[in-house]
Design a protein around this motif. Structure first.
Motif: not given
Ligand code: G1P
Length: 289
Positions: A134-136, A171-173, A205-207, A230-234
Motif C-alpha cells: 500500500d505504501d508505494f 495514522r502511523y508508528g 514509519v512507512i511500510g 497485535i502491533q508490529l510497532t510494539d
Molecule cells: C501500519 C503500521 C504503522 C505504519 C503504517 C505505514 O499501519 O502499524 O506503524 O506507520 O503501517 O503505512 P496501518 O497503515 O496498517 O494502519
C-alpha cells in the motif's frame, strides 16, 4: 558486515474494504498502478534490493496473487506463437523463480504484527525485510535498496521514515528519536498511532522494514496494542536497547495507496515517470487543470 537480507514478507491478507466493490473478487494488492499490480511494484522493489525469497501472508480470496507470480505456460506459448516478444517479456518479468515464493495464510485479522508472525517459519533465524505494498514509493534508487545500504553500515533494524504533519501522527508508528543526523535517526522508542499532542516526534514509519529475527520472540507473546491489535510497532520497540535501531529518511516520494486519492496520485506520478507515456499523460492532465 551484518548478515545479508535475503527474504521479504508481504502482509497482504487485508480485506481492502476501502476499495469495495473493486476488491470484492480481486485482492486490493492486485489493483494496477498503470499496468502492473501494486504488489508487483513491491516485488520488483524487493528484487532490486537483492531479495531472493518472497513470502506472502495472504488470506481467503487472494488466489489471484499466486497465479500472478506463477508462470502461465499457456499464455507464454500463445504469445510466443504469435510473435509477441514484448508482451512475452513483460509477462515473464512478473514471474517469481521456482521455489522462491512462499504463501502462508493469516486466518484471522489480528493486526500487522500477527500477520508478520505468520511468516516466522519461513524466515527462520535471519534478518528479513517487510514491504507493505500500500505504501508505494517512487525513487531513483528503490527505497528498500537504500535501506539495505544503510543496514550494511549500521546493522540491526532499519525502518523507512518520513516527516508528517503533526495532525497525522495518529495514522502511523512514530519514532522517539535519540539522535538525528538528518538522514539516519537513532531510535530510542516507538509508539503506534499516538495522538498529535502525545507523539514523541513527527517522524513516521512507512511500510518498509529491515528487522532481526528476534522480533518474533516478542510477536510470539501476542500482546494486544493500539486498536486492540497485535502491533508490529510494539514488538519492534522491545528490540530497542538490545540491538541497533534506526530510521532512514529515504530519497523519494511515498504515496498512500490505501487511500483513493493517494492511489490516483501514485498512478499519475508513476505514469509521468514512464518514458512511453509521460508526454501524453502530461498533455491529457492539462485538460483538467
Ligand atoms: C501500519 C503500521 C504503522 C505504519 C503504517 C505505514 O499501519 O502499524 O506503524 O506507520 O503501517 O503505512 P496501518 O497503515 O496498517 O494502519
Amino acid at each position: 558486515m551484518p548478515k545479508p537480507v535475503r527474504k521479504v514478507v508481504f502482509p497482504v491478507a487485508g480485506l481492502g474494504t476501502r476499495f469495495l466493490p473493486a476488491t470484492k473478487a480481486i485482492p486490493k494488492e492486485m489493483l494496477p498502478i498503470v499496468d502492473r499490480p501494486l504488489l508487483q511494484h513491491a516485488v520488483e522493489e524487493a528484487r532490486a534490493a537483492g531479495i531472493e525469497d518472497f513470502v506472502f501472508v495472504t488470506g481467503r480470496s487472494k488466489r489471484a496473487i499466486e497465479d500472478h507470480f506463477d508462470a502461465d505456460t499457456e499464455l507464454n506459448r500463445t504469445l510466443e506463437e504469435r510473435g509477441k516478444a514484448d508482451a512475452l517479456d513483460v509477462v515473464r518479468h512478473s514471474e517469481i523463480a521456482p521455489g522462491r515464493c512462499f504463501y502462508t495464510r493469516q486466518q484471522v485479522p489480528l493486526g500487522l504484527g500477527h500477520a508478520v508472525w505468520c511468516a516466522r517459519a519461513v524466515i527462520g533465524d535471519e534478518p528479513f525485510a517487510i514491504v507493505l505494498p500500500d505504501d508505494f514509493v517512487q525513487a531513483d534508487k528503490p527505497c528498500l535498496q537504500q535501506m539495505v545500504e544503510a543496514y550494511e553500515q549500521v546493522g540491526g533494524n532499519v525502518v523507512a521514515v518520513v516527516d508528517v504533519p503533526r495532525e497525522h501522527t495518529s495514522r502511523y508508528g512514530i519514532l522517539d528519536v535519540e539522535k538525528d543526523d538528518g538522514r539516519l535517526a537513532t531510535v530510542r522508542g516507538l509508539v503506534e498511532k499516538p495522538k498529535p499532542a502525545e507523539a514523541p516526534s513527527t517522524l513516521s514509519v512507512i511500510g518498509r522494514y529491515i528487522l532481526q529475527p528476534e522480533v518474533f520472540d516478542h510477536l510470539e507473546k501476542q500482546q494486544l496494542g493500539a486498536g486492540n491489535e497485535i502491533q508490529l510497532t510494539d514488538a519492534m520497540a522491545k528490540l530497542i536497547g538490545t540491538q541497533p535501531f534506526h530510521g532512514l529518511r529515504f530519497e523519494g516520494n511515498r504515496y498512500d495507496c490505501g487511500d483513493k486519492v493517494g492511489f490516483i496520485e501514485a498512478t499519475i506520478a508513476h505514469a509521468l515517470k514512464r518514458p512511453d507515456m509521460a508526454d501524453k499523460v502530461r498533455e491529457m492532465l492539462h485538460k483538467y487543470c
